[in-house]
Each structure stands twice: as structure tokens, then as C-alpha cells.
Design a protein around this motif. Structure first.
Motif, PDB file in Angstrom:
ATOM      1  N   ASN A 242       0.893  -1.031  -0.137  1.00 10.95           N
ATOM      2  CA  ASN A 242       0.030  -0.004  -0.015  1.00 10.95           C
ATOM      3  C   ASN A 242       0.801   1.361   0.050  1.00 10.95           C
ATOM      4  OD1 ASN A 242      -2.474   1.189  -0.109  1.00 10.95           O
ATOM      5  ND2 ASN A 242      -3.049   0.810   1.985  1.00 10.95           N
ATOM      6  N   THR A 243       0.199   2.298   0.167  1.00 11.88           N
ATOM      7  CA  THR A 243       1.152   3.454   0.120  1.00 11.88           C
ATOM      8  C   THR A 243       2.211   3.765   0.899  1.00 11.88           C
ATOM      9  OG1 THR A 243      -0.799   4.713  -0.310  1.00 11.88           O
ATOM     10  CG2 THR A 243       0.848   6.219   0.274  1.00 11.88           C
TER      11      THR A 243
ATOM     12  N   GLY B 112       4.494   5.901  -7.261  1.00 13.27           N
ATOM     13  CA  GLY B 112       3.496   5.011  -6.519  1.00 13.27           C
ATOM     14  C   GLY B 112       4.200   4.065  -5.345  1.00 13.27           C
ATOM     15  N   ILE B 113       5.436   3.834  -5.471  1.00 10.25           N
ATOM     16  CA  ILE B 113       6.270   3.529  -4.219  1.00 10.25           C
ATOM     17  C   ILE B 113       7.532   3.610  -4.759  1.00 10.25           C
ATOM     18  CG2 ILE B 113       6.003   0.972  -5.119  1.00 10.25           C
ATOM     19  CD1 ILE B 113       5.608   0.587  -2.055  1.00 10.25           C
TER      20      ILE B 113
ATOM     21  N   CYS C  50      10.322   2.757   1.149  1.00 10.63           N
ATOM     22  CA  CYS C  50       9.242   2.386   1.501  1.00 10.63           C
ATOM     23  C   CYS C  50       9.406   1.430   2.924  1.00 10.63           C
ATOM     24  CB  CYS C  50       8.534   1.476   0.670  1.00 10.63           C
ATOM     25  SG  CYS C  50       9.391  -0.033  -0.183  1.00 10.63           S
TER      26      CYS C  50
ATOM     27  N   ILE D  28      -1.364   9.073 -10.353  1.00 11.79           N
ATOM     28  CA  ILE D  28      -1.281   8.330  -9.118  1.00 11.79           C
ATOM     29  C   ILE D  28      -1.596   6.794  -9.704  1.00 11.79           C
ATOM     30  CG2 ILE D  28      -2.033   7.854  -6.909  1.00 11.79           C
ATOM     31  CD1 ILE D  28      -3.214  10.948  -6.988  1.00 11.79           C
TER      32      ILE D  28
ATOM     33  N   GLN E 197       0.432   3.059  -4.347  1.00 12.35           N
ATOM     34  CA  GLN E 197      -0.434   4.319  -3.708  1.00 12.35           C
ATOM     35  C   GLN E 197      -1.933   4.508  -4.256  1.00 12.35           C
ATOM     36  OE1 GLN E 197       2.148   7.920  -4.347  1.00 12.35           O
ATOM     37  NE2 GLN E 197       0.484   9.016  -3.244  1.00 12.35           N
TER      38      GLN E 197
ATOM     39  N   CYS F 271      -4.414  -0.627  -3.087  1.00 15.93           N
ATOM     40  CA  CYS F 271      -3.530  -1.577  -2.308  1.00 15.93           C
ATOM     41  C   CYS F 271      -3.446  -3.155  -2.863  1.00 15.93           C
ATOM     42  CB  CYS F 271      -4.559  -1.817  -1.017  1.00 15.93           C
ATOM     43  SG  CYS F 271      -3.778  -3.067   0.082  1.00 15.93           S
TER      44      CYS F 271
ATOM     45  N   GLU G 275      -8.349   1.785   0.526  1.00 14.71           N
ATOM     46  CA  GLU G 275      -8.322   3.099  -0.014  1.00 14.71           C
ATOM     47  C   GLU G 275      -9.984   3.640   0.674  1.00 14.71           C
ATOM     48  OE1 GLU G 275      -7.587   0.988  -2.363  1.00 14.71           O
ATOM     49  OE2 GLU G 275      -5.612   1.270  -1.924  1.00 14.71           O
TER      50      GLU G 275
ATOM     51  N   ASP H 131      -5.455   4.525   3.072  1.00 13.76           N
ATOM     52  CA  ASP H 131      -5.175   5.822   2.352  1.00 13.76           C
ATOM     53  C   ASP H 131      -6.520   6.209   1.908  1.00 13.76           C
ATOM     54  OD1 ASP H 131      -3.917   8.025   1.248  1.00 13.76           O
ATOM     55  OD2 ASP H 131      -2.280   6.653   0.105  1.00 13.76           O
TER      56      ASP H 131
ATOM     57  N   SER I 171      -7.863   7.268  -4.863  1.00 11.50           N
ATOM     58  CA  SER I 171      -6.962   8.107  -5.506  1.00 11.50           C
ATOM     59  C   SER I 171      -7.970   9.187  -6.216  1.00 11.50           C
ATOM     60  CB  SER I 171      -6.321   7.386  -6.616  1.00 11.50           C
ATOM     61  OG  SER I 171      -6.114   7.989  -8.064  1.00 11.50           O
TER      62      SER I 171
END
Ligand SMILES: C[S@@+](CC[C@H](N)C(=O)[O-])C[C@H]1O[C@@H](n2cnc3c(N)ncnc32)[C@H](O)[C@@H]1O
Ligand SMILES: C[S@@+](CC[C@H](N)C(=O)[O-])C[C@H]1O[C@@H](n2cnc3c(N)ncnc32)[C@H](O)[C@@H]1O
Lengths: 387, 387
Positions: free
Chosen positions: A48-49, A85-86, A91, A235, A239, A242, B57, B98, B101
Motif C-alpha cells: 500500500n502507500t 506509486g512507491i 518504503c 497516481i 499508492q 492496495c 483506500e 489511504d 485516488s
């Protein structure tokens, strides 16, 4: 009267978050198998983010830096900048592996448990499938959906379309007439892109440079293209969405052209029949179609945990078989050893060959390690069938 | 000559780790929808030894104590002691949600993006299915597999078999003759149990008190029972096996009797067509079979992200239809609005009704909230078909 319909399959690129998770899980499996192929591995990943979680059950003598394997996988995919995005460098990676439950191990280990043979690592059902829609004996919709995202990745990596970013999804809707694909009705492609790109330029490049080069020209007559239909896809990666291991199981297999038993593949060593018996099912079905015994073949197998022999084996050819489905099921039992240990030997599965399977499909790719794609049982099957 | 084959489906109890994850995800969704049904939710869960991770999300105005919802769900399932596989009181719960988006939101929101209608929350393909093998119009194997684990849970919770623990898996192999189920060949049941129980006593209770009461007696002639075939199942739940949301999608649907598009359900609000269009597909197929228009009906729909209208709709009745599949596909388009907003309205999906769906199947259960199981389109379909 001819019968017409539309059928749709999808694929995703290696930068899709669920595929990032699958690739990390299989990279962990490969790293372990390189040192100790007798290991038991069930490696699950969540991303995930800014966060990667490694969890599951691993019993091994291998000594692995799991965090490093995860970071290197993310780097290889192309996520080397938090804006994408990562970022593999920055991370967080949490490791929470446990050991295989000793209660399960006693059922699976050879010489222990109720069945002294190596038992299936779980209960469950698995399907194998093949059909003559492509030379690789794959359903056409998933086959072409894979080619589109594969090409997206090539053009990104070799710098021809430098504004492409790792995350992408494709979808192909085929028009069938009388059971045969004759045209492509719709292609959907969403691809992550650099923020400064105009949608018009993305559309043009996507259609002309990504999609058209990999699709049969004669099928592109009145085709509709839907490119980045949200209007913006900057995006992306973990990010935007998930990612979890085992959440692209239809992309991994036949794109909905055949049923699925539900078990995921990535991160699992081949004592888990979810993976190994699905590979064996593909091998069986492909050899039957390659032998000319049917135009389409589907097999279902099922297992009880701890027991070697399948609890059921069913073969269907949808009326396209040269011999009856029941006779075919008998041939299958004669020519293929579908016990877990038999499968592992037949397909030589105790090797670190899994990272490659974790994007663009486990089936229908002529990679040297993909032993389940071999058609080396054709002659024997034809002989037994009296052809 | 009659055609015989075996077909197998499986189910799992609410204590299975993947189902624990699904139930936490849907409990989160319900908690949010109770306060703000306009929320966008994609709630993923991972649970392993002593650890629960909540990620995904979520965009909402609701104010939720996520950790509390997760703990309460684990408690309700029955994991209130670390010896059972996880303890709701003492496990770690990490929260890493998160927001949706903004690039996705602009495609999905009504009045924004390329398509001004509410667009599909993702691309993808979904299947719906119904057949006349049971009064609920479900395939028989998955139907009975659910009943076995459901009863395991009842007998555990009402104290009749107090040594049962939450984690369990069932599997039913049916014998078909000429396309109709006629007998049960094999039943597999693995159930977690208290350490002091002897396997012999477990076998007897499982067969006599859990399995036989829920299966048709006339199908139990030469049935084989495989009970806890590993020989021991004390360690269970998230300690024995890492659980993830969306990893029981075949148990959730038709048990492999129909294809699957691959999208998971739990934790997703109905702007995600993975969930809502699969529910709509079931509704369509069930009404067609209930109307007597076919004995078996399968529908595939597909979407492009951000676009309201499906990219394809395909109906198959496998030769059992009273009218042609193409005519049926037309009827479907007339009688069912398969755009995301149309589905939400048709099935009244903006309500906190999802926790119940997250164990024992999303389909074939006559719960009042399961609007997709209603057969209220039968009369209209029959009239349009001229029956
Ligand atoms: C749409 S997301 C799934 C829904 C998401 N979890 C949410 O909460 O909205 C699924 C996939 O779509 C792709 N995607 C992400 N952002 C997108 C965008 N702006 N436009 C089109 N596709 C996108 C990525 O491959 C992503 O993994
Ligand atoms: C066998 S586990 C999957 C494999 C596991 N991840 C591993 O690493 O061995 C799948 C499911 O089987 C059930 N299970 C767990 N322990 C078991 C046992 N000792 N005997 C039978 N079934 C078991 C639980 O429902 C569990 O979620």
C-alpha cells in the motif's frame, strides 16, 4: 442461423499493485528454493502507500534477507521514485512470517500422517484448460490482453515511450461467431503516465504503438478503443490501490474462459496443490488438445489435505472430443501421475522458476522453465487413443 | 449411453483466516455505510499470528474506530483465546488506510470525467449464474459444502459440540449422471478441535452430527468421508494460515460450477462493479431460470473504468433455453439496468448489509437483505418472452 456473442478478458502489467505483491511472493519463494528446495513456503504480500507487509508460513533452512528481496523486486519492476506509486529505497517493509503449522506438516510430509505418501498440502479444486484459438492453445481474449500490457512494459523499459509508468491494465472484448473469434470489438487500456502528458498524445501512442502492433490486423475492423477512460492516471501502483498476493487469479489463468478452483499460485511451494495441480491440469489439457483428441479440453481435479490421490478427476471436451470424456478421463489417469509428488517430479517443480510466472500469465508462454507447457505426451496419448 | 462424472466444490467456515479477513473488511464497510453511504471504500485485511493489518483506500465523512470494528469482528467469530489461533483482545491491529485516488474518483463520480454518468469503479469482467439443481437455484456441490460448515459453526456456538473451534473447511464431490447430480461420492471435512479430543470421536461426531443432518439422505449411499485427514487440527485460524481479503472468491460464488471474473467482493462499496455487477449477474441469471426461460443460465458482463455502459453482455444457457441466447441477451438489456448507478438502485445496495455476505456464500441464501436473490422479474421476463 449463426450465433454471435461478445466475450471479454483482462490483464494487468507487472506494475499493477496485486502483481507487485505476487512478484514479491514468488521472488521470496525463488530465493528460498535456490538454497533449500525442500522448504515449505506460503508467502503472502500486501503493499500500500509506502508500505509492504510480508506474512505467511515459511519452514526452511535457507537464510534470506527478505526485506532485500522485496526491495529488489520493486526496483526491478520500476518503482524507484515515490512519485510513481512507491519507492523501493524508502518504503517500509514489515516481516511477519511464521512457520508452517506442525499439524499441517504431519499431513503433508512423506512417511507421516494418515496417508504415508506425501499428502496434498491442502484440500481444494483446480482446473486446467486448453483450446485451439491460438498456437499456444490459449483462449484468445486473455492471450491478447497479456500481449498489450507486456508491450506497454517493453516500451516503458526500453525508453521508446519514456512517459509510461509501471501500472497498467488491458481488456479485450472479442466477437465470436459460431464459437470462433472473428473480430475485436473493444480494447480498454489504462496506463499510468507522467503528469505532463496530454491525454490526446497518450491515446494516439497507446493505440498505434502499444495495442495495434500486438493484435491480429484482420480482427481490427470496427474496433473501439477506450484509453485511460478516467481521464487521468498519474497516481498508480500501491499508492492508487492496495495490492495483495493472489488477487489476480483469473488474469493468471484463462481470463474467465474456464472456471477456477479459487486457489492462488504466487508464493506457494508446489506441495500446495492449489499451484502444482493447476499447472498439471494445464499440462494435461494442453497435451490432449495438442494430440488432436479435442479442440477444447477442461479438466477438474480435487484433493483432500494430507491425502495423495485426487478425490476426483473430471475431463470435459464440450462435444469436441475424438473419444468420449469418460475414456479421456481414463487416459489421463494412465498417462499422468496426479499425486502431489508425482506432479512435482513430472513437471520438475522444485526449482527457483516462479518469479517469471508472477506477471503476464502462468499459462500459454513458451518459456523454457514452464514445463507445464510442454506437449511431450502427445504421441503416447494418440497411441493409447488409437489415433 | 449415459455420461457419468464427478464434480467437486468446497466451502470454509467463518473462522477460516481468509474469511476472517473478508468479514473484517465487510464490517468496516458496514460501519462506514451506517454513517455515510456515499463513501468510497476498498478495505483490505491481512491477518496472521497475532497480527491484523487494515489497508486500502477509504474516502468518507464517517468517523470510525477501525481497530475496534476489527476486534469486535474477531470476537464475534469466536477467537477469544490465543490458543484458538488469535485473540481479539491481545492481537496487534495496524491501520494503514489511504484515500481513494483523486484520479480514479474523477472517473467514477457522477458529473465528472470523460463519461458524465457515474462510471464503473474499475474495468473488469463479472459472471452471474443460476441453475435448477436446488430450490435456491444454486449448483448443488457448493450449496451443500456451505451447509456443512454452517452447521459446524452452529454446533460450536450453541455448545452442542463444545470441543469444536472456529476454523473449518468442507468439500463435496458429487456424482453426475447425464448432467444431473445423483449421489455424493466423497465428503471432506477438516475442523479445528480442542487438543484433548481423540480423532475417532471427532470422526464420529463430524459424520453423524455435522455432515449427515444437512445432506440429502438419498444421496448418501456409498459415500466416502474424509474427516481431518491430516490427523490433527489444533492450531488454526490466522496462526495456522495467513488470511487475506478476497482469497475465497470461488467459495463466495458458484464453487467452480461457473467461471469467475476474478474481482473480489468483501470490503468494496458498490461503485466497484467487481461486487455490484457480480450481484446483478446473479440476479439476472436467477430470474431467467426462475422464469423457466432456461434450466441453466450464465451471464458475463464487462466494464471500462469511468464508463457507465457495460462493454459487453453475454448470456449462455447451454442448450437449455426456451428462446435463443441472443434473444435472452436482448431481454436482459431491456429489463435490467446494468450501469453502476442502475445496479445500485435496482438492488438497493447503499446500505450496511455486507457483513452477512462475507461467510457462507454471497449467493443462494434467502436473507432479507440479499436483494439480488429476489425473483421479482419473473413475470415481466415471461411476458416479454411470450410464455
Ligand atoms: C481502479 S483501482 C481499484 C479501486 C481502488 N481500490 C479504489 O479504491 O478506487 C484498480 C486498478 O486500476 C488501475 N488504476 C489506478 N488508477 C487509475 C486511474 N486513474 N485510471 C485508470 N486506471 C487506474 C490500477 O491498475 C489499479 O490497480
Ligand atoms: C492447509 S492451510 C494452507 C497452507 C498453509 N498456508 C501452509 O503453509 O501450510 C489452509 C486451511 O486449511 C485448514 N487447516 C489448517 N490446519 C489444518 C490441519 N492441521 N488439518 C486440516 N486442515 C487444516 C485451515 O482452514 C487453513 O486456513
Amino acid at each position: 442461423m449463426s450465433n454471435e456473442y461478445l466475450f471479454t478478458s483482462e490483464s494487468v502489467s507487472e506494475g499493477h499493485p496485486d502483481k507487485v505483491a505476487d512478484q514479491i511472493s514468488d521472488a521470496i519463494l525463488d530465493a528460498i528454493f535456490t538454497q533449500d528446495p525442500q522448504s515449505r513456503v506460503a508467502a503472502e504480500t500486501l503493499c500500500n502507500t509506502g508500505l509492504v507487509v510480508l506474512a505467511g508460513e515459511i519452514t526452511t533452512r535457507a537464510n534470506i534477507d527478505y526485506i532485500d528481496v522485496a526491495r529488489e523486486t520493486i526496483k526491478r519492476i520500476g518503482y524507484d521514485n515515490a512519485d510513481f506509486g512507491i519507492d523501493y529505497k524508502s518504503c517500509a517493509v514489515l516481516v511477519a512470517y511464521d512457520k508452517q503449522s506442525p499439524d499441517i506438516a504431519q499431513g503433508v510430509d512423506e512417511g507421516r500422517g494418515v496417508d504415508l505418501e506425501q499428502g496434498a498440502g491442502d484440500q481444494g479444486l483446480m482446473f486446467g484448460y486448453a483450446c485451439n484459438e491460438t498456437p499456444e492453445l490459449m483462449p484468445a481474449a486473455i492471450y491478447y490482453a497479456h500481449r498489450i500490457v507486456e508491450r506497454q512494459s517493453q516500451l516503458r523499459k526500453d525508453g521508446r515511450l519514456p512517459w509510461l509508468r509501471p501500472d497498467a491494465k488491458s481488456q479485450v472484448t472479442l466477437k465470436y461467431v459460431d464459437g470462433k473469434p472473428v473480430a475485436i470489438d473493444t480494447v480498454v487500456l489504462s496506463t499510468q503516465h507522467a503528469p505532463e502528458m496530454e491525454q490526446k498524445a497518450i491515446h494516439e501512442a497507446a493505440i498505434e504503438e502499444i495495442i495495434k502492433p500486438v493484435l491480429p490486423a484482420e480482427w481490427l475492423k470496427n474496433t473501439r478503443y477506450l484509453i485511460n477512460p478516467t481521464g487521468r492516471f498519474v497516481i498508480g501502483g500501491p499508492q492508487g490501490d492496495c495490492g495483495l498476493t493472489g488477487r489476480k487469479i483469473i488474469v493468471d489463468t484463462y481470463g474467465g474462459a474456464a472456471p477456477h478452483g479459487g486457489g492462488a499460485f504466487s508464493g506457494k511451494d508446489p506441495s500446495k496443490v492449489d499451484r502444482s495441480a493447476a499447472y498439471a491440469g494445464r499440462y494435461v489439457a494442453k497435451n490432449i488438445v495438442a494430440a488432436g483428441l479435442a479442440e477444447r479440453c477442461q479438466i477438474q481435479v480435487s484433493y483432500a489435505i494430507g491425502i495423495a490421490k485426487p478425490t476426483s478427476v473430471m475431463v470435459t471436451t464440450f462435444g469436441t472430443g475424438k473419444i468420449s470424456d469418460e475414456k479421456l478421463a481414463q487416459l489421463v489417469q494412465e498417462h499422468f501421475d496426479l499425486r502431489p509428488k508425482g506432479i512435482v517430479q513430472m513437471l520438475d517443480l522444485l526449482r527457483p522458476i516462479y518469479a517469471k510466472t508472477a506477471a503476464y500469465g502462468h499459462f500459454g508462454r513458451e518459456e523454457p522453465e514452464f514445463t507445464w507447457e510442454r506437449t511431450d505426451k502427445v504421441a503416447a496419448l494418440r497411441a493409447s487413443a488409437g489415433l
